[in-house]
Motif scaffolding. Structure first.
Motif, PDB file in Angstrom:
ATOM      1  N   GLY A   1     -18.670  24.849  22.512  1.00  0.00           N
ATOM      2  CA  GLY A   1     -17.731  24.830  21.568  1.00  0.00           C
ATOM      3  C   GLY A   1     -16.278  25.402  22.000  1.00  0.00           C
ATOM      4  O   GLY A   1     -15.557  25.425  21.074  1.00  0.00           O
ATOM      5  N   GLN A   2     -16.304  25.635  23.188  1.00  0.00           N
ATOM      6  CA  GLN A   2     -14.815  25.769  23.627  1.00  0.00           C
ATOM      7  C   GLN A   2     -14.281  24.896  24.129  1.00  0.00           C
ATOM      8  O   GLN A   2     -14.838  24.216  25.001  1.00  0.00           O
ATOM      9  CB  GLN A   2     -14.655  27.155  24.670  1.00  0.00           C
ATOM     10  N   MET A   3     -13.042  24.227  23.505  1.00  0.00           N
ATOM     11  CA  MET A   3     -12.479  23.100  23.965  1.00  0.00           C
ATOM     12  C   MET A   3     -11.490  23.549  25.115  1.00  0.00           C
ATOM     13  O   MET A   3     -11.497  22.701  26.112  1.00  0.00           O
ATOM     14  CB  MET A   3     -11.679  22.442  22.926  1.00  0.00           C
ATOM     15  N   PHE A   4     -10.701  24.546  25.029  1.00  0.00           N
ATOM     16  CA  PHE A   4      -9.570  24.725  26.003  1.00  0.00           C
ATOM     17  C   PHE A   4      -9.862  26.161  26.830  1.00  0.00           C
ATOM     18  O   PHE A   4      -9.337  26.186  27.859  1.00  0.00           O
ATOM     19  CB  PHE A   4      -8.272  25.289  25.560  1.00  0.00           C
ATOM     20  N   GLY A   5     -11.158  26.858  26.611  1.00  0.00           N
ATOM     21  CA  GLY A   5     -11.391  27.930  27.284  1.00  0.00           C
ATOM     22  C   GLY A   5     -10.191  28.973  27.413  1.00  0.00           C
ATOM     23  O   GLY A   5      -9.589  29.015  26.518  1.00  0.00           O
ATOM     24  N   SER A   6     -10.008  29.366  28.542  1.00  0.00           N
ATOM     25  CA  SER A   6      -9.147  30.453  28.667  1.00  0.00           C
ATOM     26  C   SER A   6      -7.655  29.925  29.308  1.00  0.00           C
ATOM     27  O   SER A   6      -6.985  30.272  29.800  1.00  0.00           O
ATOM     28  CB  SER A   6      -9.489  31.569  29.454  1.00  0.00           C
ATOM     29  N   CYS A   7      -7.714  28.392  29.178  1.00  0.00           N
ATOM     30  CA  CYS A   7      -6.474  27.743  29.930  1.00  0.00           C
ATOM     31  C   CYS A   7      -4.953  28.030  28.893  1.00  0.00           C
ATOM     32  O   CYS A   7      -4.981  27.124  28.093  1.00  0.00           O
ATOM     33  CB  CYS A   7      -6.897  26.334  30.212  1.00  0.00           C
ATOM     34  N   TRP A   8      -4.585  28.823  29.315  1.00  0.00           N
ATOM     35  CA  TRP A   8      -3.358  29.146  28.413  1.00  0.00           C
ATOM     36  C   TRP A   8      -2.290  27.953  28.324  1.00  0.00           C
ATOM     37  O   TRP A   8      -1.666  27.415  27.362  1.00  0.00           O
ATOM     38  CB  TRP A   8      -2.513  30.233  28.897  1.00  0.00           C
ATOM     39  N   SER A   9      -1.932  27.543  29.446  1.00  0.00           N
ATOM     40  CA  SER A   9      -1.092  26.203  29.743  1.00  0.00           C
ATOM     41  C   SER A   9      -1.626  25.125  28.605  1.00  0.00           C
ATOM     42  O   SER A   9      -0.931  24.282  28.176  1.00  0.00           O
ATOM     43  CB  SER A   9      -0.735  25.684  31.074  1.00  0.00           C
ATOM     44  N   CYS A  10      -2.968  24.835  28.717  1.00  0.00           N
ATOM     45  CA  CYS A  10      -3.501  23.879  27.920  1.00  0.00           C
ATOM     46  C   CYS A  10      -3.129  23.898  26.387  1.00  0.00           C
ATOM     47  O   CYS A  10      -2.840  23.114  25.674  1.00  0.00           O
ATOM     48  CB  CYS A  10      -5.078  23.681  28.037  1.00  0.00           C
ATOM     49  N   ARG A  11      -3.292  25.158  25.976  1.00  0.00           N
ATOM     50  CA  ARG A  11      -3.236  25.520  24.646  1.00  0.00           C
ATOM     51  C   ARG A  11      -1.758  25.443  24.309  1.00  0.00           C
ATOM     52  O   ARG A  11      -1.387  25.141  23.206  1.00  0.00           O
ATOM     53  CB  ARG A  11      -3.908  26.934  24.403  1.00  0.00           C
ATOM     54  N   ILE A  12      -0.854  25.961  25.114  1.00  0.00           N
ATOM     55  CA  ILE A  12       0.593  25.709  24.877  1.00  0.00           C
ATOM     56  C   ILE A  12       0.974  24.503  24.665  1.00  0.00           C
ATOM     57  O   ILE A  12       1.830  23.872  23.939  1.00  0.00           O
ATOM     58  CB  ILE A  12       1.366  26.485  25.653  1.00  0.00           C
ATOM     59  N   LEU A  13       0.427  23.494  25.737  1.00  0.00           N
ATOM     60  CA  LEU A  13       1.016  21.870  25.854  1.00  0.00           C
ATOM     61  C   LEU A  13       0.401  21.310  24.652  1.00  0.00           C
ATOM     62  O   LEU A  13       1.289  20.747  23.861  1.00  0.00           O
ATOM     63  CB  LEU A  13       0.433  21.355  26.981  1.00  0.00           C
ATOM     64  N   SER A  14      -0.917  21.375  24.074  1.00  0.00           N
ATOM     65  CA  SER A  14      -1.595  20.594  23.348  1.00  0.00           C
ATOM     66  C   SER A  14      -1.074  21.324  22.098  1.00  0.00           C
ATOM     67  O   SER A  14      -0.572  20.338  20.807  1.00  0.00           O
ATOM     68  CB  SER A  14      -2.977  20.703  23.021  1.00  0.00           C
ATOM     69  N   GLY A  15      -0.926  22.693  21.578  1.00  0.00           N
ATOM     70  CA  GLY A  15      -0.266  23.193  20.417  1.00  0.00           C
ATOM     71  C   GLY A  15       1.097  22.926  20.185  1.00  0.00           C
ATOM     72  O   GLY A  15       1.605  22.568  18.935  1.00  0.00           O
ATOM     73  N   GLY A  16       1.917  22.783  21.017  1.00  0.00           N
ATOM     74  CA  GLY A  16       3.183  22.340  21.148  1.00  0.00           C
ATOM     75  C   GLY A  16       3.416  21.031  20.822  1.00  0.00           C
ATOM     76  O   GLY A  16       4.286  20.680  19.891  1.00  0.00           O
ATOM     77  N   GLY A  17       2.588  20.309  21.476  1.00  0.00           N
ATOM     78  CA  GLY A  17       2.578  18.669  20.905  1.00  0.00           C
ATOM     79  C   GLY A  17       2.361  18.767  19.440  1.00  0.00           C
ATOM     80  O   GLY A  17       3.099  17.709  18.763  1.00  0.00           O
TER      81      GLY A  17
ATOM     82  N   GLY B   1      -1.442  23.211  15.094  1.00  0.00           N
ATOM     83  CA  GLY B   1      -0.680  23.817  16.192  1.00  0.00           C
ATOM     84  C   GLY B   1      -0.900  25.190  16.571  1.00  0.00           C
ATOM     85  O   GLY B   1      -1.100  25.618  17.708  1.00  0.00           O
ATOM     86  N   VAL B   2      -0.489  25.719  15.710  1.00  0.00           N
ATOM     87  CA  VAL B   2      -0.644  27.336  15.635  1.00  0.00           C
ATOM     88  C   VAL B   2      -1.963  27.867  16.120  1.00  0.00           C
ATOM     89  O   VAL B   2      -1.993  28.701  16.725  1.00  0.00           O
ATOM     90  CB  VAL B   2       0.125  28.046  14.385  1.00  0.00           C
ATOM     91  N   VAL B   3      -3.058  27.308  15.367  1.00  0.00           N
ATOM     92  CA  VAL B   3      -4.285  27.736  15.609  1.00  0.00           C
ATOM     93  C   VAL B   3      -4.742  27.436  16.828  1.00  0.00           C
ATOM     94  O   VAL B   3      -5.326  28.259  17.786  1.00  0.00           O
ATOM     95  CB  VAL B   3      -5.416  27.069  14.475  1.00  0.00           C
ATOM     96  N   VAL B   4      -4.267  26.228  17.280  1.00  0.00           N
ATOM     97  CA  VAL B   4      -4.679  26.140  18.852  1.00  0.00           C
ATOM     98  C   VAL B   4      -4.110  27.069  19.864  1.00  0.00           C
ATOM     99  O   VAL B   4      -4.759  27.409  20.780  1.00  0.00           O
ATOM    100  CB  VAL B   4      -4.196  24.498  19.215  1.00  0.00           C
ATOM    101  N   ILE B   5      -2.658  27.397  19.526  1.00  0.00           N
ATOM    102  CA  ILE B   5      -2.065  28.252  20.479  1.00  0.00           C
ATOM    103  C   ILE B   5      -2.633  29.609  20.400  1.00  0.00           C
ATOM    104  O   ILE B   5      -2.669  30.426  21.287  1.00  0.00           O
ATOM    105  CB  ILE B   5      -0.454  28.243  20.157  1.00  0.00           C
ATOM    106  N   ALA B   6      -2.802  30.139  19.203  1.00  0.00           N
ATOM    107  CA  ALA B   6      -3.277  31.752  18.825  1.00  0.00           C
ATOM    108  C   ALA B   6      -4.812  31.639  19.498  1.00  0.00           C
ATOM    109  O   ALA B   6      -5.095  32.776  19.835  1.00  0.00           O
ATOM    110  CB  ALA B   6      -3.094  31.816  17.492  1.00  0.00           C
ATOM    111  N   ASP B   7      -5.740  30.785  19.215  1.00  0.00           N
ATOM    112  CA  ASP B   7      -7.003  30.685  19.601  1.00  0.00           C
ATOM    113  C   ASP B   7      -7.697  32.127  18.889  1.00  0.00           C
ATOM    114  O   ASP B   7      -8.121  32.792  19.596  1.00  0.00           O
ATOM    115  CB  ASP B   7      -7.010  30.926  21.044  1.00  0.00           C
ATOM    116  N   PRO B   8      -7.706  31.846  17.679  1.00  0.00           N
ATOM    117  CA  PRO B   8      -8.245  33.187  17.127  1.00  0.00           C
ATOM    118  C   PRO B   8      -9.749  33.472  17.042  1.00  0.00           C
ATOM    119  O   PRO B   8     -10.291  34.403  16.965  1.00  0.00           O
ATOM    120  CB  PRO B   8      -7.839  32.883  15.386  1.00  0.00           C
ATOM    121  N   VAL B   9     -10.672  32.105  17.295  1.00  0.00           N
ATOM    122  CA  VAL B   9     -11.992  32.267  17.255  1.00  0.00           C
ATOM    123  C   VAL B   9     -12.246  32.715  18.739  1.00  0.00           C
ATOM    124  O   VAL B   9     -13.483  33.661  18.837  1.00  0.00           O
ATOM    125  CB  VAL B   9     -12.566  30.640  17.067  1.00  0.00           C
ATOM    126  N   GLY B  10     -11.761  32.487  19.830  1.00  0.00           N
ATOM    127  CA  GLY B  10     -11.893  32.943  21.147  1.00  0.00           C
ATOM    128  C   GLY B  10     -11.759  34.430  20.966  1.00  0.00           C
ATOM    129  O   GLY B  10     -12.314  35.256  21.915  1.00  0.00           O
TER     130      GLY B  10
END
Length: 90
Positions: A19-35, A75-84
């Motif tokens: 169920g975790q797509m990006f895990g704890s990869c901060w740069s992945c979340r910033i890149l995809s959320g920013g996109g 995008g905000v949800v992907v960056i913030a990662d509230p579920v994790g």
């Protein structure tokens, strides 16, 4: 068809949590959320351009603005990662 839980994991590799797509990869979340945020801005500006030219506000323009808002929220949800962050780690 086998599910991801039943697939063999090669030795020395780490299996991602279910169920975790990006895990704890901060740069992945910033890149995809920013996109997603940039995509939302592009869609919104395209709809805004039609409205600035004096065209009538059709249902298509309203749908574009609503889609842009949903992209921005995603995008905000992907960056913030509230579920994790909502689960407490013991």
């Amino acid at each position: 068809m086998s599910t991801p839980e039943t697939l063999p994991v090669p030795p020395g590799s780490v299996s991602p949590a279910a169920g975790q797509m990006f895990g704890s990869c901060w740069s992945c979340r910033i890149l995809s959320g920013g996109g997603l945020l940039l995509g939302a801005g592009y869609v919104f500006l395209a709809a805004r351009k039609v409205m600035r030219q004096g065209g009538t506000t059709s249902i298509g323009t309203v749908a574009q603005v609503a889609f842009a808002a949903s992209l921005a929220a995603w995008g905000v949800v992907v960056i913030a990662d509230p579920v994790g962050k909502s689960h407490r780690k013991a």
